[in-house]
Design a protein around this motif. Structure first.
Motif, short mmCIF file in Angstrom:
data_model
loop_
_atom_site.label_atom_id
_atom_site.label_comp_id
_atom_site.label_asym_id
_atom_site.label_seq_id
_atom_site.Cartn_x
_atom_site.Cartn_y
_atom_site.Cartn_z
N VAL A 128 -2.62 2.51 -14.02
CA VAL A 128 -2.63 2.08 -12.62
C VAL A 128 -1.25 1.58 -12.17
CG1 VAL A 128 -3.27 -0.35 -13.01
CG2 VAL A 128 -4.08 0.83 -10.95
N VAL A 129 -0.37 1.29 -13.12
CA VAL A 129 0.90 0.62 -12.76
C VAL A 129 1.75 1.42 -11.75
CG1 VAL A 129 3.06 -0.35 -13.64
CG2 VAL A 129 0.94 -0.71 -14.90
N PRO A 130 2.12 2.68 -12.03
CA PRO A 130 2.93 3.38 -11.03
C PRO A 130 2.16 3.69 -9.75
CG PRO A 130 2.29 4.88 -12.79
CD PRO A 130 1.85 3.51 -13.22
N LEU A 131 0.83 3.78 -9.88
CA LEU A 131 0.01 4.07 -8.70
C LEU A 131 -0.05 2.84 -7.80
CD1 LEU A 131 -2.82 6.13 -10.45
CD2 LEU A 131 -0.56 6.86 -9.64
N ARG A 132 -0.02 1.67 -8.41
CA ARG A 132 0.06 0.43 -7.62
C ARG A 132 1.36 0.39 -6.83
NH1 ARG A 132 2.69 -4.96 -9.09
NH2 ARG A 132 1.40 -6.52 -8.05
N ALA A 133 2.45 0.87 -7.45
CA ALA A 133 3.73 0.92 -6.71
C ALA A 133 3.59 1.84 -5.50
CB ALA A 133 4.84 1.40 -7.64
N MET A 134 2.85 2.94 -5.66
CA MET A 134 2.65 3.87 -4.53
C MET A 134 1.80 3.23 -3.43
SD MET A 134 2.04 7.45 -6.59
CE MET A 134 3.19 7.93 -7.91
N VAL A 135 0.75 2.49 -3.83
CA VAL A 135 -0.09 1.81 -2.83
C VAL A 135 0.74 0.79 -2.06
CG1 VAL A 135 -2.03 0.19 -2.56
CG2 VAL A 135 -2.27 2.18 -4.07
N ARG A 136 1.54 0.02 -2.79
CA ARG A 136 2.37 -0.98 -2.11
C ARG A 136 3.40 -0.32 -1.20
NH1 ARG A 136 2.09 -6.27 -5.34
NH2 ARG A 136 3.83 -7.03 -4.11
N HIS A 137 3.93 0.81 -1.66
CA HIS A 137 4.92 1.52 -0.84
C HIS A 137 4.25 2.02 0.45
CE1 HIS A 137 8.33 3.77 0.33
NE2 HIS A 137 7.83 4.96 0.05
N ARG A 138 3.04 2.54 0.32
CA ARG A 138 2.27 3.02 1.48
C ARG A 138 2.10 1.88 2.49
NH1 ARG A 138 -1.60 2.67 4.68
NH2 ARG A 138 -3.33 4.11 4.97
N GLN A 139 1.80 0.67 1.98
CA GLN A 139 1.60 -0.48 2.87
C GLN A 139 2.91 -0.93 3.52
OE1 GLN A 139 -0.28 -2.74 -0.31
NE2 GLN A 139 -2.06 -3.08 1.00
N ARG A 140 3.95 -1.02 2.71
CA ARG A 140 5.22 -1.54 3.22
C ARG A 140 5.88 -0.57 4.19
NH1 ARG A 140 8.30 -5.35 0.41
NH2 ARG A 140 10.13 -4.02 0.58
N ALA A 141 5.68 0.74 3.94
CA ALA A 141 6.33 1.74 4.78
C ALA A 141 5.56 1.97 6.08
CB ALA A 141 6.48 3.05 4.01
N GLY A 142 4.37 1.37 6.19
CA GLY A 142 3.56 1.55 7.40
C GLY A 142 3.04 2.96 7.54
N SER A 143 2.90 3.67 6.41
CA SER A 143 2.40 5.06 6.44
C SER A 143 0.91 5.04 6.77
CB SER A 143 2.64 5.70 5.07
OG SER A 143 1.72 6.72 4.81
N ASP A 144 0.42 6.11 7.42
CA ASP A 144 -1.03 6.15 7.68
C ASP A 144 -1.72 7.25 6.87
OD1 ASP A 144 -0.05 8.28 9.01
OD2 ASP A 144 -0.65 7.64 11.02
N VAL A 145 -1.06 7.72 5.81
CA VAL A 145 -1.68 8.71 4.92
C VAL A 145 -2.91 8.06 4.27
CG1 VAL A 145 -1.37 9.97 2.75
CG2 VAL A 145 0.47 9.89 4.43
N PRO A 146 -4.09 8.69 4.37
CA PRO A 146 -5.26 8.12 3.71
C PRO A 146 -5.08 8.13 2.18
CG PRO A 146 -5.88 9.89 5.22
CD PRO A 146 -4.40 9.94 5.08
N VAL A 147 -5.37 7.02 1.54
CA VAL A 147 -5.18 6.91 0.10
C VAL A 147 -6.49 6.49 -0.56
CG1 VAL A 147 -3.98 5.67 -1.76
CG2 VAL A 147 -2.74 6.26 0.33
N ARG A 148 -6.88 7.19 -1.60
CA ARG A 148 -8.03 6.77 -2.38
C ARG A 148 -7.59 6.61 -3.83
NH1 ARG A 148 -12.80 10.43 -1.02
NH2 ARG A 148 -12.72 9.28 0.93
N LEU A 149 -7.81 5.42 -4.38
CA LEU A 149 -7.47 5.15 -5.78
C LEU A 149 -8.75 5.10 -6.59
CD1 LEU A 149 -5.70 4.13 -8.19
CD2 LEU A 149 -5.87 1.84 -7.21
N LEU A 150 -8.90 6.00 -7.54
CA LEU A 150 -10.02 5.98 -8.47
C LEU A 150 -9.49 5.38 -9.77
CD1 LEU A 150 -12.81 6.71 -9.59
CD2 LEU A 150 -12.00 9.06 -9.91
N TYR A 151 -10.05 4.24 -10.16
CA TYR A 151 -9.45 3.44 -11.23
C TYR A 151 -10.50 3.17 -12.30
CZ TYR A 151 -7.07 -0.69 -13.22
OH TYR A 151 -6.49 -1.62 -14.04
N SER A 152 -10.24 3.72 -13.48
CA SER A 152 -11.16 3.56 -14.61
C SER A 152 -10.65 2.49 -15.57
CB SER A 152 -11.28 4.90 -15.35
OG SER A 152 -12.04 4.75 -16.52
N SER A 153 -11.52 1.50 -15.86
CA SER A 153 -11.18 0.44 -16.82
C SER A 153 -12.33 0.32 -17.80
CB SER A 153 -11.01 -0.91 -16.12
OG SER A 153 -10.11 -0.81 -15.05
#
Ligand SMILES: Cc1cc2nc3c(=O)[nH]c(=O)nc-3n(C[C@H](O)[C@H](O)[C@H](O)COP(=O)(O)OP(=O)(O)OC[C@H]3O[C@@H](n4cnc5c(N)ncnc54)[C@H](O)[C@@H]3O)c2cc1C
Length: 249
Positions: free
Chosen positions: A130-155
């Motif tokens: 999840v680590v690099p994907l979290r960086a992508m989620v944060r980037h999506r938020q900070r950049a104000g992008s409106d691309v729909p994002v779905r994170l499927l996270y298995s633990s």
């Protein structure tokens, strides 16, 4: 000459000593280490860096760690402790704020997301993947992008979910779907099985919508998920993968 121009832009990566600014426990086995890196060119979401430890007798061990923070944020890595590991126990148990650590980076130009796509983004993580994907989620938020994002996270268990508080709070076009492979806690409303073809069919964006996927985690997990997505019709070029090694859970 074209060759000279290209060479002129390349800068060799050199080892440098970063200082630990903060160390935060994410789960009983996982710690985020925030680093103050003196010479950092900036990074892209999804890139990683190399860490090098040197013992008193000169023995050296090098490992790769994904960058957990978004571009523009202080560099951070999130490390899962493997009990019999050489490097991760030191990073998660011994390293303290103020300590120095040798690293080089940022590294990688393939498993990166710069936020320019129009189509929806599917992120699939197994464990510390999840680590690099979290960086992508944060980037999506900070950049104000409106691309729909779905994170499927298995633990494995709820206690193993990294960044849980942060991920529970995302909204505005970002959705997090959890699955737990080793328990079903009372009141749990997420999935409780491994990521297989059926689960992908339920959760993934339709391939025809121009979706792009990033998959990260233990090698066997990544290979199974990537195959599952291609079977669902995702073009292989739209499924990017990062393997952390070993077999995983
Ligand atoms: C591009 C890239 C990015 C990575 N990013 C991260 C990250 O963000 N966070 C993170 O915690 N790790 C990440 N890793 C894994 C990391 O590089 C190390 O492999 C990991 O920390 C184990 O190192 P170690 O020295 O503690 O264990 P080792 O001494 O290398 O291994 C000890 C034992 O654990 C097994 N093992 C090795 N790696 C794994 C694994 N990933 N899962 C389960 N068992 C394993 C080995 O087969 C061996 O039996 C990444 C790997 C790559 C290639």
């Amino acid at each position: 000459m074209a060759g000279t121009a290209v060479r002129g832009r390349l800068k060799p990566l050199t080892w440098q000593i970063a200082t630990v600014a903060d160390a935060v426990d994410e789960t009983p086995r996982v710690r985020t280490i925030v680093l103050d890196v003196p010479d950092w060119s900036g990074h892209r979401a999804g890139q990683h860096l190399d860490v090098r430890l040197t013992a008193e007798d000169g023995y050296r061990a090098e490992r790769e760690y994904s960058i957990a923070s978004a571009p523009g944020e202080p560099v951070a890595i999130t490390v899962e402790r493997l009990e019999d590991g050489e490097v991760s126990p030191y990073l998660t148990e011994e390293l303290r704020a103020g300590d120095g650590i040798e690293l080089r980076g940022p590294i990688g130009g393939y498993f990166v997301w710069d936020g320019e796509d129009a189509g929806p983004l599917l992120l699939v993580a197994g464990g510390s993947g999840v680590v690099p994907l979290r960086a992508m989620v944060r980037h999506r938020q900070r950049a104000g992008s409106d691309v729909p994002v779905r994170l499927l996270y298995s633990s494995r268990t709820l206690d193993d979910v990294i960044y849980r508080e942060e991920l529970d709070e995302v909204r505005d076009g970002i959705e997090v779907v959890y699955t737990l492979t080793r328990e079903r806690p009372p009141g749990w409303t997420g999935y409780d099985r491994r990521v297989d073809a059926d689960l992908l069919r339920e959760v993934a964006w339709r391939a025809g919508d121009g979706a792009r996927a990033f998959v990260c985690g233990p090698t066997s997990f990544v290979e199974a998920v990537a195959k599952g997505l291609v079977d669902l019709g995702y073009p292989p070029a739209r499924v990017k993968t990062e393997r952390f090694g070993a077999t995983g859970s």
